[in-house]
Write a protein that holds these residues in place. Structure first.
Motif, PDB file in Angstrom:
ATOM      1  N   VAL A  49     -11.219  -2.452 -12.899  1.00  0.00           N
ATOM      2  CA  VAL A  49     -10.744  -3.758 -13.104  1.00  0.00           C
ATOM      3  C   VAL A  49     -10.091  -4.778 -14.455  1.00  0.00           C
ATOM      4  CG1 VAL A  49     -11.593  -6.710 -13.097  1.00  0.00           C
ATOM      5  CG2 VAL A  49     -12.832  -4.044 -11.892  1.00  0.00           C
ATOM      6  N   ILE A  50      -9.028  -5.420 -14.537  1.00  0.00           N
ATOM      7  CA  ILE A  50      -8.461  -6.035 -15.745  1.00  0.00           C
ATOM      8  C   ILE A  50      -8.583  -7.112 -15.671  1.00  0.00           C
ATOM      9  CG2 ILE A  50      -6.311  -6.242 -17.192  1.00  0.00           C
ATOM     10  CD1 ILE A  50      -4.834  -3.580 -16.336  1.00  0.00           C
ATOM     11  N   ASN A  51      -9.408  -8.126 -16.529  1.00  0.00           N
ATOM     12  CA  ASN A  51     -10.117  -9.062 -16.656  1.00  0.00           C
ATOM     13  C   ASN A  51      -8.504  -9.836 -17.683  1.00  0.00           C
ATOM     14  OD1 ASN A  51      -9.866 -11.611 -16.350  1.00  0.00           O
ATOM     15  ND2 ASN A  51     -12.584 -11.551 -16.206  1.00  0.00           N
ATOM     16  N   LEU A  76      -7.800  -4.090  -9.350  1.00  0.00           N
ATOM     17  CA  LEU A  76      -8.326  -4.842  -9.333  1.00  0.00           C
ATOM     18  C   LEU A  76      -7.943  -6.232 -11.178  1.00  0.00           C
ATOM     19  CD1 LEU A  76      -9.398  -7.564  -7.625  1.00  0.00           C
ATOM     20  CD2 LEU A  76     -12.328  -6.982  -8.559  1.00  0.00           C
ATOM     21  N   VAL A  77      -7.011  -7.001 -10.311  1.00  0.00           N
ATOM     22  CA  VAL A  77      -6.153  -7.961 -11.348  1.00  0.00           C
ATOM     23  C   VAL A  77      -7.221  -9.608 -11.477  1.00  0.00           C
ATOM     24  CG1 VAL A  77      -4.367  -8.739 -12.583  1.00  0.00           C
ATOM     25  CG2 VAL A  77      -4.645  -6.286 -12.034  1.00  0.00           C
ATOM     26  N   VAL A  95       3.350  -9.101 -10.640  1.00  0.00           N
ATOM     27  CA  VAL A  95       1.874  -8.204 -11.071  1.00  0.00           C
ATOM     28  C   VAL A  95       0.966  -9.585 -10.785  1.00  0.00           C
ATOM     29  CG1 VAL A  95      -0.144  -7.719 -12.416  1.00  0.00           C
ATOM     30  CG2 VAL A  95       1.684  -6.230 -12.511  1.00  0.00           C
ATOM     31  N   GLN A  96       1.082 -10.482 -11.177  1.00  0.00           N
ATOM     32  CA  GLN A  96       0.587 -12.390 -10.475  1.00  0.00           C
ATOM     33  C   GLN A  96       0.779 -12.085  -9.120  1.00  0.00           C
ATOM     34  OE1 GLN A  96       2.186 -15.513 -12.909  1.00  0.00           O
ATOM     35  NE2 GLN A  96       0.888 -16.392 -11.586  1.00  0.00           N
ATOM     36  N   HIS A 156      -2.472  -6.526  -6.188  1.00  0.00           N
ATOM     37  CA  HIS A 156      -4.073  -6.424  -7.002  1.00  0.00           C
ATOM     38  C   HIS A 156      -4.581  -7.476  -7.768  1.00  0.00           C
ATOM     39  CE1 HIS A 156      -3.134  -2.473  -6.877  1.00  0.00           C
ATOM     40  NE2 HIS A 156      -1.667  -2.117  -7.822  1.00  0.00           N
ATOM     41  N   ALA A 157      -3.360  -8.488  -7.341  1.00  0.00           N
ATOM     42  CA  ALA A 157      -4.357  -9.581  -8.327  1.00  0.00           C
ATOM     43  C   ALA A 157      -4.970 -10.237  -6.737  1.00  0.00           C
ATOM     44  CB  ALA A 157      -3.039 -10.916  -8.918  1.00  0.00           C
TER      45      ALA A 157
END
Lengths: 313, 182
Positions: free
Chosen positions: A218-220, A259-260, A276-277, A281-282
Motif C-alpha cells: 500500500v502507498i498512502n 493499492l494507492v 496513477v491518480q 491501483h488508486a
C-alpha cells in the motif's frame, strides 16, 4: 462487545479490538449508502454539530451525511461567519453548543489538543476531525477500512506513507492505527519533511523512494502543502515531484497489486501523477465513500448503548 | 443459578415437518410463487428462510428470491442497552416493491423485532403485502402483531426462555424451554 468511549480523539489510545469493531460496523453502514432510501432511524432525535476552525469540504460533509443517513439532525458552525470572529473563546463556544443540547460535537482545529480540551469541558460526545499536526482519526480509519477491504487484513502488510510527514496528522493517525493492527509501516519523503524522532513510533524512515517503495502493498500519498516550499523545506515543486511524486515509474518497484491511497484534496500532477491518480491501483473515490461509512459506524457506536463507565480516546 | 434445561419441545424431525407444512401453507395462501419473496431476520430467521425456499422449490419447482434483514439499526431499545449489538449487513439484492414478502424468524415473542423488521422493509421499498412465518409463537405480545404461519404454539411464562438451535448455526436442530435466572 462494549464500546466504552465517550469521545474519539485519536487512534493512539484505541485498542486493536476497538478498531476492529469500528471497521466491522462500517461494513453494514456502507450497504445503507447503496439503497434508494439512504436513511435509517437509529439516531432519530439526536443532534450532531460540526465545529470547524479550518476549511474542509469532504470531512465536514462526510460527517454531516453520515449523521443524516443515521437519522440525526445536524448543524454546522462555519468559523468565518461565527461569534469566534467576535472573540469568543473555544470554551464559551463549546458551552453555547452544549446549551443547545448537542449530543455530539465534531471539531477540527488548527491547534493540536483542542478536541481533548473540548472533551473535558462538555458532556456531549466529541469526535476529533483533525487537530493541528496531531491526529485525524476518522481519515486513518477510512484508510484502514479501504486497506482491509482490498487486502483482506493488516498482518504483515507493508504500508508506505509518502510525502510531508512532519506536518501531517493523517500520517500520525495512520501510523498509530496500522502498527497496532500488525502492519509494517514506513515513511518516505525528503529529510526536511520527516522528523528524526518518527522512528520512535515504530516505523522506518526512507529518503530514497526506490528503497522506501520497494515491495510495498500500500502507498498512502499525502497532500503536499504548497506553502511549505516558500519556507524552504524543499527547493521547488518540480524537484519534489521528480523525487517524491508518485508516477508509473515509481509504482513499478512496489508489489504488482499495490493499492494507492490519497486523503485528498489532490494537487493533480504534483504529489501524484494523473495517470496513477486515475489508474487501476488508486482507490481515491472509494475512500470518500468509505469515509461516510466509517463515520456512520463511529456515530452509531458512540450514541447507542446506555449508561457506561466512559473514558476518552 | 445458571439456566437449567427444562424440556425439549421440538426435535429435528419436528422442525422438518413444521417447515414442510409452513411451505405448503405459504404456497396455498399466496396461490403459488408469483411475486413471492422470502426474507429471513438475522440470525436464526436466515437458515429457516433458506430451508423454506428449498422446500418450496421441491414442491413447486421454482426458485424464489431470498433475502437477509438485519434489524439492529431499527431496534427501539438501542439507547437502553448496556452493550452494542453488532450491526451486520442487510442483503436484499432485489427490489421488494410490489412483492409478497414473507418475513421469517425463529421465535415470535413481544413483536418488537417484527415491528423493527417491517420498518426496515418499508425503507427498502413498498411491498404488496408482508406476511410473517415463525417456528415458535410463545405469546406475550406487546404490540398488535400476529404470525400468518406458525410451526408450533408454545404457551410460556415470562420467566422462561425459548432456545432454538439450528444445524447451520448451532450444529443441531432442536427447540428447548429453559428457566431463566431469577
Amino acid at each position: 462487545m462494549k464500546f466504552k468511549r465517550k469521545d474519539v480523539l485519536g487512534l493512539e489510545d484505541l485498542t486493536a479490538e476497538e478498531i476492529n469493531l469500528i471497521l466491522d460496523t462500517a461494513e453494514p453502514m456502507k450497504e445503507i449508502m447503496t439503497r434508494d432510501i439512504k436513511k435509517v432511524p437509529t439516531l432519530r432525535g439526536r443532534s450532531v454539530i460540526t465545529l470547524f476552525y479550518e476549511p474542509s469540504t469532504r470531512t465536514r460533509s462526510s460527517f454531516e451525511l453520515a449523521a443524516k443517513y443515521l437519522g440525526a439532525d445536524t448543524s454546522s458552525i462555519a468559523i468565518a461567519n461565527s461569534s469566534v470572529q467576535k472573540g469568543e473563546s473555544l470554551r464559551d463556544t463549546a458551552k453555547t453548543l452544549e446549551a443547545m443540547a448537542a449530543d455530539v460535537i465534531i471539531i477540527r482545529h488548527n491547534a493540536a489538543g483542542a478536541p481533548h480540551l473540548l472533551a473535558r469541558w462538555v458532556s456531549a460526545r466529541v469526535i476529533n476531525a483533525g487537530d493541528g499536526a496531531h491526529e485525524h482519526p476518522t481519515q486513518a480509519l477510512l484508510d484502514m477500512f479501504t486497506i482491509r477491504e482490498k487486502k483482506g487484513g493488516f498482518q504483515g502488510l507493508k504500508v508506505a506513507i509518502l510525502g510531508d510527514i512532519t506536518h501531517s496528522r493523517v500520517a500520525r493517525s495512520n501510523i498509530w492505527g496500522l502498527t497496532k493492527m500488525g502492519a509494517e509501516v514506513r515513511v518516505v519523503g525528503p529529510a526536511t519533511l520527516i522528523p528524526p524522532e518518527i522512528e520512535r513510533l515504530g516505523v522506518k524512515a526512507y529518503h530514497d523512494w526506490e528503497e522506501g517503495l520497494k515491495d510495498v502493498d500500500v502507498i498512502n500519498v499525502l497532500r503536499i502543502q504548497l506553502e511549505r516550499q516558500k519556507k524552504g523545506l524543499f527547493p521547488s515543486i518540480r524537484e519534489y515531484t521528480r523525487l517524491y511524486g508518485l508516477d508509473q515509474r515509481k509504482l513499478q518497484v512496489a508489489k504488482p497489486d499495490v493499492l494507492v491511497l490519497h486523503p485528498g484534496p489532490v494537487n493533480r500532477g504534483i504529489e501524484i501523477s494523473p495517470d496513477v491518480q486515475d489508474g487501476p491501483h488508486a482507490a481515491i473515490n472509494e475512500q470518500v465513500t468509505n469515509g461516510v461509512a466509517v463515520r456512520m459506524a463511529l456515530l452509531y457506536l458512540l450514541m447507542s448503548g446506555g449508561e457506561k463507565d466512559e473514558i476518552s480516546a | 443459578m445458571s439456566p437449567r434445561e427444562k424440556v425439549q419441545i421440538m426435535d429435528q424431525e419436528g422442525i422438518r415437518r413444521a417447515l414442510t407444512r409452513i411451505a405448503h401453507e405459504i404456497l396455498e395462501k399466496n396461490a403459488g410463487t408469483k411475486d413471492l419473496v422470502l426474507i429471513g431476520i438475522r440470525r436464526r430467521g436466515v437458515p429457516l428462510a433458506s430451508r423454506l425456499s428449498e422446500r418450496i422449490k421441491e414442491i413447486e419447482g421454482t426458485s424464489i428470491p431470498l433475502g437477509i434483514l438485519d434489524i439492529t439499526l431499527y431496534r427501539d431499545d438501542l439507547s437502553q442497552l448496556d452493550y452494542h449489538p453488532l450491526v451486520r449487513k442487510t442483503e436484499v439484492p432485489f427490489s421488494i416493491t410490489g412483492k409478497k414478502v414473507v418475513l421469517v424468524d425463529d421465535v415470535l415473542y413481544t413483536g418488537r423485532t417484527v415491528r423493527a423488521a417491517m420498518d426496515a422493509l418499508m425503507d427498502l421499498g413498498r411491498p404488496q403485502l408482508i406476511q410473517l412465518a415463525v417456528l415458535i409463537d410463545r405469546g406475550h405480545r406487546e404490540l398488535p402483531i400476529r404470525a400468518d404461519f406458525v410451526g408450533k404454539n408454545v404457551p410460556t411464562s415470562r420467566k422462561e426462555q425459548i432456545n432454538v438451535s439450528l444445524l447451520e448455526i448451532d450444529g443441531e436442530d432442536k427447540v428447548t424451554i429453559v428457566e431463566k435466572d431469577t
